[in-house]
Design an enzyme around this catalytic site. Sequence first.
Site, PDB file in Angstrom:
ATOM      1  CB  SER A 125       6.947   6.140   4.341  1.00  0.00           C
ATOM      2  OG  SER A 125       7.459   6.443   5.615  1.00  0.00           O
TER       3      SER A 125
ATOM      4  CE1 TYR B 154      10.946   9.148   2.366  1.00  0.00           C
ATOM      5  CE2 TYR B 154       9.691   9.095   4.417  1.00  0.00           C
ATOM      6  CZ  TYR B 154      10.251   8.441   3.341  1.00  0.00           C
ATOM      7  OH  TYR B 154      10.107   7.068   3.230  1.00  0.00           O
TER       8      TYR B 154
END
Length: 277
Positions: free
Chosen positions: A155, A168
């Site tokens: 990501s 995250y």
Amino acid sequence: MTGRLAGKTAFITGAARGIGRAQAVRFAQEGAAIVGVDVCGPIESVRGPSSAPADLDDTARLVEQAGGRIDTAIVDVRDLDALRAAADRGAGHFGGIDIVCTTAGITSRGAGIEMTESTWRTMLDVNLTGVWHTCTAAVPHLISRGAGSIVMVNSIAGLRGLIGVAHYTAAKHGMVGLMRSLAIDLAPHRVRVNSVHPTNVDTPLIQNDAVRSAFRPDLTRPPTKDEFAEAATRMNMLAVPWVDPLDVANASLFLASDEARYITSVSLPVDAGSSQR
């Protein structure tokens, strides 16, 4: 079909929906056999809709429509023994494994020092330890082949900090470190290890009220898709709110193919310029 992956087998986690499904179908179009696994159920702390067995069945149908072969299993990436069993079964079915895509992942939100310990641990267990589990289970098959490619779906959170998702971001940064270290460890076996780093991707992981609302705290109701898009576009250098799963699958295909035979330990953004903002 141009056969860029002809004769190869890809082991893909998170294959029931989104990026994992797009990888499975795209790789099959290029001649690969697929071993596709997914948890196909809810995970604690995740508010968005979960995948289901029917989703994995749909992936299998789409792979077969593309002319490919697929073996599927319902597996939680937190379960190393189950991953090993799925990888071993798939390798036995198709004669080995050549490509590993660590695509399974979750998202949730919470202030960095206010979230519960359970929320923190679940994120790290799935998004980082789950990647290590996948590699531990499947990479011996690549080594036995004498070559291979690992593509870790990461990501932009692996390249920069983001608001409200410290857990995250920590997991995704950890994945970059794992990728770089495995690239060194596995180079003698001619196994390449790289990661792809998308901005928001148009999948159920972001297209739900929980994620949309985080992007539009100015609204007292769940935002529409267009209202979400308005906010999401501001993240990117190019004027798009998100990329498609196929965009990430195509980047993964390149890294998995012999066209990238000398590329390893690379973090490849597929992010519309987001990581440079």
